[in-house]
Design an enzyme around this catalytic site. Structure first.
Site, PDB file in Angstrom:
ATOM      1  N   SER A   1      51.664  29.727  16.596  1.00  0.00           N
ATOM      2  CA  SER A   1      51.176  28.931  15.443  1.00  0.00           C
ATOM      3  C   SER A   1      50.400  29.906  14.655  1.00  0.00           C
ATOM      4  CB  SER A   1      50.508  27.863  16.034  1.00  0.00           C
ATOM      5  OG  SER A   1      49.685  26.834  14.961  1.00  0.00           O
TER       6      SER A   1
ATOM      7  N   LYS B   1      55.129  29.268  13.430  1.00  0.00           N
ATOM      8  CA  LYS B   1      54.688  28.151  12.610  1.00  0.00           C
ATOM      9  C   LYS B   1      53.477  28.474  11.654  1.00  0.00           C
ATOM     10  CE  LYS B   1      51.837  24.443  14.475  1.00  0.00           C
ATOM     11  NZ  LYS B   1      51.648  23.179  15.253  1.00  0.00           N
ATOM     12  N   LEU B   2      53.732  28.270  10.580  1.00  0.00           N
ATOM     13  CA  LEU B   2      52.463  28.419   9.349  1.00  0.00           C
ATOM     14  C   LEU B   2      51.749  27.406   9.384  1.00  0.00           C
ATOM     15  CD1 LEU B   2      54.188  30.720   6.706  1.00  0.00           C
ATOM     16  CD2 LEU B   2      53.338  31.425   8.837  1.00  0.00           C
ATOM     17  N   LYS B   3      50.377  27.469   9.446  1.00  0.00           N
ATOM     18  CA  LYS B   3      49.353  26.543   9.173  1.00  0.00           C
ATOM     19  C   LYS B   3      49.213  26.525   7.425  1.00  0.00           C
ATOM     20  CE  LYS B   3      47.950  24.759  13.123  1.00  0.00           C
ATOM     21  NZ  LYS B   3      48.135  23.276  13.196  1.00  0.00           N
TER      22      LYS B   3
ATOM     23  N   ASP C   1      52.559  23.527   9.242  1.00  0.00           N
ATOM     24  CA  ASP C   1      51.894  22.327   9.627  1.00  0.00           C
ATOM     25  C   ASP C   1      50.693  22.223   8.795  1.00  0.00           C
ATOM     26  OD1 ASP C   1      50.651  20.579  11.187  1.00  0.00           O
ATOM     27  OD2 ASP C   1      50.419  21.830  12.883  1.00  0.00           O
TER      28      ASP C   1
ATOM     29  N   ASN D   1      48.639  19.744   9.389  1.00  0.00           N
ATOM     30  CA  ASN D   1      47.366  19.044   9.614  1.00  0.00           C
ATOM     31  C   ASN D   1      46.669  17.882   8.927  1.00  0.00           C
ATOM     32  OD1 ASN D   1      46.818  22.105  11.234  1.00  0.00           O
ATOM     33  ND2 ASN D   1      46.907  20.133  12.613  1.00  0.00           N
TER      34      ASN D   1
ATOM     35  N   GLU E   1      55.135  19.699   9.454  1.00  0.00           N
ATOM     36  CA  GLU E   1      54.470  18.828  10.478  1.00  0.00           C
ATOM     37  C   GLU E   1      53.256  18.294   9.860  1.00  0.00           C
ATOM     38  OE1 GLU E   1      53.474  21.273  13.802  1.00  0.00           O
ATOM     39  OE2 GLU E   1      52.065  19.961  14.774  1.00  0.00           O
TER      40      GLU E   1
ATOM     41  N   ASP F   1      52.613  14.641  14.230  1.00  0.00           N
ATOM     42  CA  ASP F   1      51.846  15.285  15.315  1.00  0.00           C
ATOM     43  C   ASP F   1      50.639  14.371  15.760  1.00  0.00           C
ATOM     44  OD1 ASP F   1      50.055  16.772  17.136  1.00  0.00           O
ATOM     45  OD2 ASP F   1      50.013  18.523  15.941  1.00  0.00           O
TER      46      ASP F   1
ATOM     47  N   LYS G   1      51.877  15.891  21.889  1.00  0.00           N
ATOM     48  CA  LYS G   1      50.729  16.401  22.714  1.00  0.00           C
ATOM     49  C   LYS G   1      50.285  15.298  23.915  1.00  0.00           C
ATOM     50  CE  LYS G   1      49.063  19.305  19.246  1.00  0.00           C
ATOM     51  NZ  LYS G   1      48.297  19.074  18.119  1.00  0.00           N
TER      52      LYS G   1
ATOM     53  N   GLY H   1      50.373  22.378  21.176  1.00  0.00           N
ATOM     54  CA  GLY H   1      49.139  23.184  21.632  1.00  0.00           C
ATOM     55  C   GLY H   1      47.941  22.798  21.275  1.00  0.00           C
TER      56      GLY H   1
HETATM   57  C1  NPQ Z   1      48.547  21.320  16.110  1.00  0.00           C
HETATM   58  N1  NPQ Z   1      47.611  23.310  17.438  1.00  0.00           N
HETATM   59  O1  NPQ Z   1      49.513  21.622  16.199  1.00  0.00           O
HETATM   60  C2  NPQ Z   1      47.196  22.154  16.673  1.00  0.00           C
HETATM   61  C3  NPQ Z   1      46.079  22.235  15.719  1.00  0.00           C
HETATM   62  C4  NPQ Z   1      44.624  22.326  16.673  1.00  0.00           C
HETATM   63  C5  NPQ Z   1      48.228  25.357  18.283  1.00  0.00           C
HETATM   64  O2  NPQ Z   1      48.433  24.754  15.853  1.00  0.00           O
HETATM   65  C6  NPQ Z   1      40.622  22.543  19.540  1.00  0.00           C
HETATM   66  C7  NPQ Z   1      41.149  21.297  19.860  1.00  0.00           C
HETATM   67  C8  NPQ Z   1      41.041  23.116  18.663  1.00  0.00           C
HETATM   68  C9  NPQ Z   1      42.577  21.066  19.041  1.00  0.00           C
HETATM   69  C10 NPQ Z   1      42.978  24.115  17.091  1.00  0.00           C
HETATM   70  C11 NPQ Z   1      48.265  24.337  16.852  1.00  0.00           C
HETATM   71  C12 NPQ Z   1      42.222  23.078  17.997  1.00  0.00           C
HETATM   72  C13 NPQ Z   1      42.924  21.997  18.236  1.00  0.00           C
HETATM   73  C14 NPQ Z   1      43.922  23.882  16.380  1.00  0.00           C
HETATM   74  C15 NPQ Z   1      44.369  21.565  17.517  1.00  0.00           C
HETATM   75  O3  NPQ Z   1      48.087  20.972  14.921  1.00  0.00           O
HETATM   76 MG    MG Z   2      50.063  19.924  14.291  1.00  0.00          MG
END
Ligand code: NPQ
Ligand code: MG
Length: 373
Positions: free
Chosen positions: A135, A161-163, A189, A191, A214, A239, A263, A291
Site C-alpha cells: 500500500s 495499491k495507491l492511496k 484506496d 479511505n 477500495e 474495507d 480486517k 493491513g
Molecule cells: C487501509 N491500511 O487499507 C489501511 C489504512 C490505514 C495498509 O493501507 C493506524 C491504524 C494506522 C490503522 C494507517 C493500509 C493506519 C491504519 C492506514 C489504517 O485503508
Molecule cells: Mg482500505
C-alpha cells in the site's frame, strides 16, 4: 482455562517512511500490545487501533481504558474462557470490536500454543506462503510516487495499491500506468474520501483497468456504494464498511461491492474474519487481507488468515521492512513476492523482549493493584 493477568503495552515503532492516506499522515506506529497470562500459558496480540480516532472510531487510549475497566474484568470473572467464548462473554459491551478482537486473539494464541497448533492449521489454511502487495501512501509529488512504486516492484511486490483522495487520483494512477504498463496489478484506496456527487470523477478511473477501487464512500453508505457500483466498470471493494459478518452479508445482498478487504480486528477477531471469508466464498466474492501497520505479532496472524482458500487476491500484509527498520519480532521477509506463513504453535512468532522493552512507552498489568474483581 482461566486468565490470571493481562499485560498492556504501548510501544512506539518509527516508520521507515511517513504514511499518508486521505485520513491523515503518521511518522510512527504507536502499537497497543496485549499479553494474556493464563492457566494454560501466555498469548500475545496486537490491537489494531490507531493512536487517534481519525480512521476508525476506536483509538488507543479508549481501547486501553475499555480493556482495563470492562473487558478484562469480565473475562477474569468468567469461570473459564476459550477464544470461542470471548465474544459471548463480552457481548454486554456494545461495539469496540478491535479491543475485543485483541483479547480474543491473545487468548486464542495461548490456547493454540498449549495445544501446539498453529493459527494457520486452526483457521484452515490451504497454502504455506501467500502472495503479498504493498500500500503506497500519498507522497509529495508524482516523481516521488514513481520512485517509490519502482522500488517496491524491484523488491518483488505482486500488486500495488495507491492511496487516493480528491485532487490525487486520476493523475497518479495515469502516471503509474504510463510508467509501468497495463500488466501491473494496480488498485486504489480512497479511505472514504468521496461522495456520490463525485461519481463522474471516479468513473474516469475506469479507463485504467484497476483491479478494484477500495472504499470510495463513507463506511455506513452501503446504498451509495451499490449505486456507484452500477455506474462504474471498476469493481468496488469495501474495507471500512465491513464491520461484522452481518455487515458483509448486507453489502453482498445490496450489491455494494464485488470484492471484500477483511480486517480481522474490525470484524471482531479471527473467528469472525473466517466467517466473513466463508460467507464471501459462498457468494463467489474474492477477499484479501487488509493491513493496519501491524507489528510482527499481528502480521503473523494475518498471514495465517490470508492462507485460506478464498483469499485469492494479494493482501496488504507486506514485509516488515516496508514499515519498520526494527520490529518486536523477527522480521517477515519477501521472497519472490510471497511471505511464508508461520507454522509454529499459535501465531508462531516470539516477541523479542529487549526490543520490546526499549520501544515501550507505557506498561500496565491488569487487574490494577487494589482493584476489586
Ligand atoms: C487501509 N491500511 O487499507 C489501511 C489504512 C490505514 C495498509 O493501507 C493506524 C491504524 C494506522 C490503522 C494507517 C493500509 C493506519 C491504519 C492506514 C489504517 O485503508
Ligand atoms: Mg482500505
Amino acid at each position: 482455562m482461566k486468565i490470571k493477568a493481562v499485560e498492556l503495552r504501548v510501544a512506539r515503532l518509527p516508520l521507515v517512511t511517513p504514511f499518508r492516506t486521505s485520513r491523515g499522515s503518521q511518522d510512527d506506529r504507536v502499537a497497543l500490545l496485549v499479553r494474556v497470562d493464563t492457566t494454560d500459558g501466555e498469548g500475545w496480540a496486537d490491537c489494531a487501533v490507531g493512536s487517534a480516532p481519525f480512521y476508525e472510531p476506536e483509538f488507543l487510549s479508549g481501547a486501553r481504558s475499555l480493556m482495563a475497566e470492562y473487558l478484562v474484568p469480565m473475562l477474569m470473572s468468567a469461570p473459564s474462557v476459550t477464544a470461542a467464548k470471548v465474544q459471548k462473554v463480552l457481548g454486554p459491551v456494545k461495539g469496540h470490536q478491535m479491543a475485543k478482537a485483541a483479547l480474543e486473539t491473545a487468548i486464542l494464541d495461548a490456547e493454540l500454543r498449549a495445544r501446539r497448533m498453529s493459527f494457520a492449521q486452526y483457521l484452515g489454511a490451504v497454502r504455506d506462503r501467500v502472495p503479498v502487495g504493498v500500500s503506497v501512501g500519498i507522497p509529495d509529488s508524482l516523481t516521488e510516487l514513481i520512485r517509490q512504486v519502482e522500488g517496491y516492484l524491484e523488491e518483488g511486490y505482486r500488486r500495488i495499491k495507491l492511496k487516493i483522495e480528491p485532487g490525487w487520483d486520476i493523475e497518479p494512477i495515469r502516471a503509474v500506468r504510463e510508467q509501468f504498463g497495463q500488466d501491473l496489478a494496480l488498485q486504489a484506496d480512497a479511505n472514504t474520501a468521496y461522495t456520490l456527487a463525485s461519481a463522474w470523477r471516479l468513473r474516469a478511473l475506469d479507463e485504467f483497468g484497476l483491479l478494484l477501487l477500495e472504499q470510495p464512500l463513507a463506511a455506513d453508505d452501503l446504498l451509495g456504494h451499490a449505486e456507484l457500483a452500477g455506474l462504474l466498470t471498476t469493481r468496488i471493494c469495501l474495507d471500512e464498511s465491513i464491520t461484522s459478518p452481518q455487515a458483509a452479508a448486507a453489502a453482498l445482498r445490496l450489491g455494494a461491492c464485488s470484492v471484500v478487504n477483511i480486517k480481522p480486528a474490525r470484524v471482531g477477531g479471527y473467528l469472525a474474519a473466517r466467517a466473513v471469508h466463508d460467507l464471501c466464498a459462498a457468494h463467489g466474492v474474492p477477499v484479501w487481507c487488509g493491513g493496519m501497520l501491524e507489528t510482527g505479532i499481528g502480521r503473523a496472524a494475518n498471514l495465517a488468515l490470508a492462507a485460506l482458500e478464498n483469499f485469492s487476491l494479494p493482501g496488504d500484509i507486506s514485509a516488515t521492512a516496508r514499515y519498520f527498520a526494527e520490529d518486536i519480532t523477527a522480521p517477515f521477509v519477501l521472497e519472490d513476492g510471497h511471505i511464508t506463513v508461520p507454522s509454529g504453535p499459535g501465531t508462531g512468532i516470539e516477541v523479542l523482549p529487549d526490543v520490546l522493552d526499549r520501544l515501550t512507552i507505557f506498561r500496565e498489568v491488569l487487574p490494577r493493584e487494589g482493584a476489586i474483581t
